[in-house]
Design a protein around this motif. Sequence first.
Motif, short mmCIF file in Angstrom:
data_model
loop_
_atom_site.label_atom_id
_atom_site.label_comp_id
_atom_site.label_asym_id
_atom_site.label_seq_id
_atom_site.Cartn_x
_atom_site.Cartn_y
_atom_site.Cartn_z
N SER A 40 25.22 -44.92 -5.19
CA SER A 40 25.16 -43.55 -4.35
C SER A 40 26.43 -42.90 -3.86
N PRO A 41 26.44 -41.75 -3.84
CA PRO A 41 27.81 -41.14 -3.32
C PRO A 41 28.09 -41.79 -1.99
N GLN A 42 27.27 -42.19 -1.16
CA GLN A 42 27.94 -42.94 0.04
C GLN A 42 28.44 -44.16 -0.28
N ARG A 61 28.11 -35.03 -4.66
CA ARG A 61 27.91 -34.86 -3.21
C ARG A 61 29.20 -34.22 -2.57
N TRP A 63 30.43 -33.41 1.29
CA TRP A 63 30.01 -33.34 2.60
C TRP A 63 30.78 -34.02 3.67
N THR A 119 22.16 -32.33 -8.52
CA THR A 119 22.07 -33.45 -9.49
C THR A 119 21.33 -32.90 -10.78
N THR A 134 25.01 -37.05 -10.13
CA THR A 134 24.87 -36.60 -8.96
C THR A 134 26.27 -36.22 -8.55
N TRP A 176 27.70 -25.50 0.64
CA TRP A 176 27.93 -27.02 0.44
C TRP A 176 27.52 -27.74 1.74
N ASP A 224 24.38 -30.22 0.30
CA ASP A 224 25.56 -30.89 0.09
C ASP A 224 25.33 -31.81 -1.33
N THR A 225 24.27 -31.80 -1.97
CA THR A 225 23.96 -32.67 -2.99
C THR A 225 23.39 -31.92 -4.21
N TRP A 257 33.95 -36.30 -1.35
CA TRP A 257 33.54 -35.64 -2.61
C TRP A 257 33.53 -37.07 -3.52
#
Length: 441
Positions: free
Chosen positions: A88-90, A158, A160, A213, A156, A206, A210-211, A140
């Motif tokens: 995932s982005p996180q 993101r 944020w 896909t 994906t 954004w 913020d995401t 990013w």
Amino acid sequence: MAPNAVASAASLGQGVSVVRSFPMTKESATSVANAPVPELGSETGGHLSARTSVADVVNPPQQVYRVDSSKYATAAVSPFATPGDPISPQECVDRYLGGFSGPVLYKNRFAACHSEFLVVDYYSCSGGGCKPVGRAAAKWAATWNMSWNAREFTVTGRLWDWTIVGNVPLTVNLGVEFACGTPGVPGTTAKCNYPEYGWSKSIQGWRTSDTVTTLVKTSGEDPANPHDPTEVNGEKRTFYALQTYAYTYGGPGPYERYSQTTIVTTPFRCDIARSQVPQYAKSSDCVFHAATGWFTLNVNDPAIHESAQLIYDAHNNIGATYPGNTGKYIPGKIGVTEPLSRLYYDKRLRDLNNTTAYNACVAHWGPNFKDRPDGGKNDCDEFPFATTYEGAGTVTDGMLRTYAVRPVLNTQNQAAGSRLSLFLSEDHLLDGDNFYVTANL
């Protein structure tokens, strides 16, 4: 941007913006918002037409990911990288902040990502000049996760966790661009359904959503390689490259002062091996072939203790094995030797590896080496494995590379072999693909 765009902005009393990137590190996290803003220059950038060489895509620098063999302790297991195990982005940001450095992070052969801090520097222009008046900074991350049983993947992006210092209009636009294509292999028919795609939003846009896909599908194939075996060419291995960057048109006009971040390239490979030989290659039909698996066994695992001990000794105490050639080395040890490479199609070589190892056990322990004092039965275990191009049958006199054999309890040898087979197939390692194997205490 036109040569007089800055002067025009200054004379009209307008503002311009420029996008820049900073590495996703702990140091940047504490300083990026307040780092000095450079004077307004002539920042520009090319588009995704910047081509990566065929050699860089086909043979990219390798990055290792670790796989514990206990993951495959039973036949009823999920693959190491399952549809439920994407990145995932996180998680991507967390891994970069945890110390990873590099343009692309490979979680495994089916999940990859890139992360950096993006900043938009805003300049106020009047009286013939422009001066920096604010900065907007955000995290990013771009992720690519392969789909199961298909030649497709999910992209994906993101953007944020914004920090705004000074005066930056929230109407300033920032775009993220992706591309999928081939490195230019002559005669290829390979393509992606979205050669280029992206999203452009205002900073406020954004912050609100913020995401982004999309699902990308691949098709076509590279031509057969005359140097490869017929079976390998039958897999139709085909190479692609993903690219991404961020950009902005900073003004004063709607399409003036284009600037962008450095293009990041991620190679991947697709094939039809899963549909050709299902027990040989599983999971997705596309992999990040720059990701090299590191298969680890634990000597204290009672199900595979004796086999794991042989591998440990082969790398760390070669004199305790046979032939025990002190001064030589056994491959497969990460950070020390070259990796192993999977051998699947060449039955003659696999048989030679097995026969050479078996004969070595007979030569050292006698023809009854299979009989154990407790009534159990031994196998002649060998390392490197017979299913590698570095097996015992490939070693010749004068080589520095060698092999190790030892009688081990047959159930443990077979358990270790089963785990290895699952790892190779579930992680979609094809004939000739590299991997490491080590045992730990």
